[in-house]
Design a protein around this motif. Structure first.
Motif, PDB file in Angstrom:
ATOM      1  N   ALA A   1       0.834  -1.198   0.000  1.00  0.00           N
ATOM      2  CA  ALA A   1       0.000   0.000   0.000  1.00  0.00           C
ATOM      3  C   ALA A   1       0.870   1.250   0.000  1.00  0.00           C
ATOM      4  CB  ALA A   1      -0.916   0.010   1.223  1.00  0.00           C
ATOM      5  N   GLY A   2       0.473   2.246  -0.778  1.00  0.00           N
ATOM      6  CA  GLY A   2       1.183   3.515  -0.796  1.00  0.00           C
ATOM      7  C   GLY A   2       0.695   4.426   0.325  1.00  0.00           C
ATOM      8  N   LEU A   3       1.324   5.583   0.418  1.00  0.00           N
ATOM      9  CA  LEU A   3       0.989   6.521   1.495  1.00  0.00           C
ATOM     10  C   LEU A   3      -0.465   6.973   1.402  1.00  0.00           C
ATOM     11  CD1 LEU A   3       2.150   8.082   3.907  1.00  0.00           C
ATOM     12  CD2 LEU A   3       2.721   9.930   2.315  1.00  0.00           C
ATOM     13  N   TRP A   4      -0.907   7.261   0.187  1.00  0.00           N
ATOM     14  CA  TRP A   4      -2.285   7.726  -0.002  1.00  0.00           C
ATOM     15  C   TRP A   4      -3.291   6.652   0.408  1.00  0.00           C
ATOM     16  CZ3 TRP A   4      -4.260  12.317  -0.461  1.00  0.00           C
ATOM     17  CH2 TRP A   4      -5.542  12.491  -0.978  1.00  0.00           C
ATOM     18  N   ARG A   5      -3.012   5.405   0.040  1.00  0.00           N
ATOM     19  CA  ARG A   5      -3.909   4.303   0.387  1.00  0.00           C
ATOM     20  C   ARG A   5      -3.890   4.025   1.886  1.00  0.00           C
ATOM     21  NH1 ARG A   5      -3.928  -1.740  -2.430  1.00  0.00           N
ATOM     22  NH2 ARG A   5      -5.826  -2.492  -1.395  1.00  0.00           N
ATOM     23  N   ILE A   6      -2.713   4.142   2.506  1.00  0.00           N
ATOM     24  CA  ILE A   6      -2.634   3.946   3.954  1.00  0.00           C
ATOM     25  C   ILE A   6      -3.485   4.981   4.682  1.00  0.00           C
ATOM     26  CG2 ILE A   6      -1.064   4.109   5.932  1.00  0.00           C
ATOM     27  CD1 ILE A   6       1.112   2.899   4.179  1.00  0.00           C
ATOM     28  N   PHE A   7      -3.433   6.216   4.196  1.00  0.00           N
ATOM     29  CA  PHE A   7      -4.224   7.278   4.834  1.00  0.00           C
ATOM     30  C   PHE A   7      -5.713   6.981   4.750  1.00  0.00           C
ATOM     31  CE2 PHE A   7      -6.631  11.254   4.162  1.00  0.00           C
ATOM     32  CZ  PHE A   7      -6.504  11.803   5.431  1.00  0.00           C
ATOM     33  N   TRP A   8      -6.204   6.633   3.554  1.00  0.00           N
ATOM     34  CA  TRP A   8      -7.653   6.450   3.355  1.00  0.00           C
ATOM     35  C   TRP A   8      -8.167   5.123   3.918  1.00  0.00           C
ATOM     36  CZ3 TRP A   8     -10.917  10.139   2.285  1.00  0.00           C
ATOM     37  CH2 TRP A   8     -10.489  11.279   1.610  1.00  0.00           C
ATOM     38  N   HIS A   9      -7.381   4.075   3.834  1.00  0.00           N
ATOM     39  CA  HIS A   9      -7.878   2.749   4.196  1.00  0.00           C
ATOM     40  C   HIS A   9      -7.386   2.234   5.551  1.00  0.00           C
ATOM     41  CE1 HIS A   9      -9.717   2.098   0.242  1.00  0.00           C
ATOM     42  NE2 HIS A   9      -8.630   2.649  -0.276  1.00  0.00           N
ATOM     43  N   VAL A  10      -6.414   2.919   6.150  1.00  0.00           N
ATOM     44  CA  VAL A  10      -5.921   2.486   7.457  1.00  0.00           C
ATOM     45  C   VAL A  10      -6.119   3.576   8.505  1.00  0.00           C
ATOM     46  CG1 VAL A  10      -3.919   1.700   8.770  1.00  0.00           C
ATOM     47  CG2 VAL A  10      -4.227   0.942   6.399  1.00  0.00           C
ATOM     48  N   ALA A  11      -5.546   4.755   8.249  1.00  0.00           N
ATOM     49  CA  ALA A  11      -5.568   5.818   9.257  1.00  0.00           C
ATOM     50  C   ALA A  11      -6.981   6.364   9.491  1.00  0.00           C
ATOM     51  CB  ALA A  11      -4.628   6.946   8.836  1.00  0.00           C
ATOM     52  N   LEU A  12      -7.703   6.660   8.422  1.00  0.00           N
ATOM     53  CA  LEU A  12      -9.043   7.232   8.594  1.00  0.00           C
ATOM     54  C   LEU A  12     -10.025   6.271   9.266  1.00  0.00           C
ATOM     55  CD1 LEU A  12      -9.858   9.493   5.511  1.00  0.00           C
ATOM     56  CD2 LEU A  12      -9.119  10.125   7.800  1.00  0.00           C
ATOM     57  N   PRO A  13     -10.110   4.987   8.837  1.00  0.00           N
ATOM     58  CA  PRO A  13     -11.023   4.080   9.550  1.00  0.00           C
ATOM     59  C   PRO A  13     -10.680   3.923  11.034  1.00  0.00           C
ATOM     60  CG  PRO A  13     -10.428   3.153   7.424  1.00  0.00           C
ATOM     61  CD  PRO A  13      -9.554   4.353   7.620  1.00  0.00           C
TER      62      PRO A  13
END
Length: 264
Positions: free
Chosen positions: A163-175
C-alpha cells in the motif's frame, strides 16, 4: 425557551412563573412555519412578522454540511501529514498552526470581510464558507495528536503489503480515526450551526441568510413596544431540533468508536 414557544402570546406574562404553560397552544409553531394567515398570526398575539423558516433552515443545513465535510477531510490530511511525513519546516509549520489558536476570531473578521468583498463573494455560499472551509487550527491540532497515537506497526504492515501513502491514509488511518473524526465533526457542526456574526456580515440576502441571522431579523421586525418573544422562542426551539437529531444519530456511535483497539 420551549415553554415560551408553547404559550399563547396574549397570556405570556400572565403565567410566567409556571413551568408548564396554562394556555398551551401550537399557534406559534404554525405561524413560524407559515401555516397560518397574517390575520390568524395577529389574533394569536403575534407581531405579524414573517419568517421563511424552511428556506433559512435549508441555508443553515447547506452551510453547516459543506463546512463540516470539507473541513474535516482537509484537516485530517493536514493532521496526518504533520504527524507522519518528514519534511523541512514541519515543526515550524505546526507551531504556526498552534499559534493561530491564540488569535481571537474577531481580529480576522474585518480582513476576511474585506477579502471576500474584493473577490465579489458577498451574499454567496462561497463567501460564507471561504474563511473556514479548509482549516481551523484546533481541528488540525486535535487530529494530529490522534494520528500520533496510532501504532506505526499498523501502517508498516500495510506498507509491506504494497500500500502507498495515499492508500494507507484512506484505508488504514481514517477508519481507525472514526471516533475522533465524528467528535470533531460534531463540534464543528455545532459551531457552524450557531455562527452568527460572520453570516450576518456576508449573507444578508434571503438566498444565503442562515437561521441564526434570520431569527435576529425576525425580532427586529417586531414592534419596539412589544417584541414577538413567543415567535422568536418558537424559531429558536425549531432551530435546535436538527442538532438534537444529529446527536441522537451519532451519539452512541461516537461513544462506541472512541473504544480504540488498533489491529483487529
Amino acid at each position: 425557551m420551549v415553554r415560551t414557544a408553547l404559550t399563547d402570546a396574549n397570556h405570556l406574562f400572565g403565567d410566567n412563573f409556571s413551568l408548564i404553560p396554562k394556555h398551551l397552544t401550537l399557534a406559534n409553531f404554525k405561524r413560524v412555519l407559515g401555516l397560518s394567515t397574517f390575520a390568524e398570526a395577529q389574533a394569536a398575539g403575534g407581531s405579524g412578522a414573517s419568517l421563511d423558516f424552511l428556506l433559512y433552515l435549508r441555508n443553515s443545513i447547506v452551510y453547516t454540511t459543506v463546512v463540516v465535510v470539507v473541513q474535516t477531510i482537509s484537516c485530517a490530511m493536514a493532521g496526518y501529514a504533520l504527524a507522519r511525513l518528514r519534511f523541512r519546516g514541519r515543526q515550524a509549520l505546526f507551531s504556526l498552526f498552534v499559534s493561530a489558536l491564540m488569535v481571537p476570531p474577531i481580529f480576522t473578521l474585518l480582513p476576511n470581510f474585506a477579502l471576500v468583498r474584493t473577490l465579489g463573494l458577498l451574499n454567496t455560499f462561497a463567501g460564507l464558507v471561504a474563511p473556514i472551509l479548509l482549516m481551523t487550527p484546533f481541528t488540525v491540532f486535535f487530529l494530529r495528536q490522534f494520528f500520533l497515537s496510532i501504532p506505526r506497526e499498523v501502517e508498516e504492515a500495510a506498507l509491506l503489503d504494497g500500500a502507498g501513502l495515499w492508500r494507507i491514509f484512506w484505508h488504514v488511518a481514517l477508519p481507525m480515526s472514526r471516533g475522533p473524526l465524528i467528535t470533531i465533526g460534531l463540534t464543528n457542526a455545532v459551531w457552524a450551526w450557531k455562527d452568527y456574526l460572520w453570516p450576518l456580515l456576508v449573507g444578508q440576502e434571503e438566498g444565503t441568510r442562515v437561521l441564526t441571522v434570520a431569527l435576529g431579523v425576525f425580532l427586529q421586525q417586531s414592534p419596539n413596544a412589544r417584541p414577538d418573544w413567543t415567535g422568536l422562542m418558537t424559531g429558536s426551539t425549531l432551530s435546535v431540533i436538527p442538532l438534537l437529531l444529529l446527536l441522537l444519530v451519532f451519539g452512541k456511535r461516537l461513544a462506541n468508536s472512541l473504544q480504540f483497539t488498533g489491529i483487529k
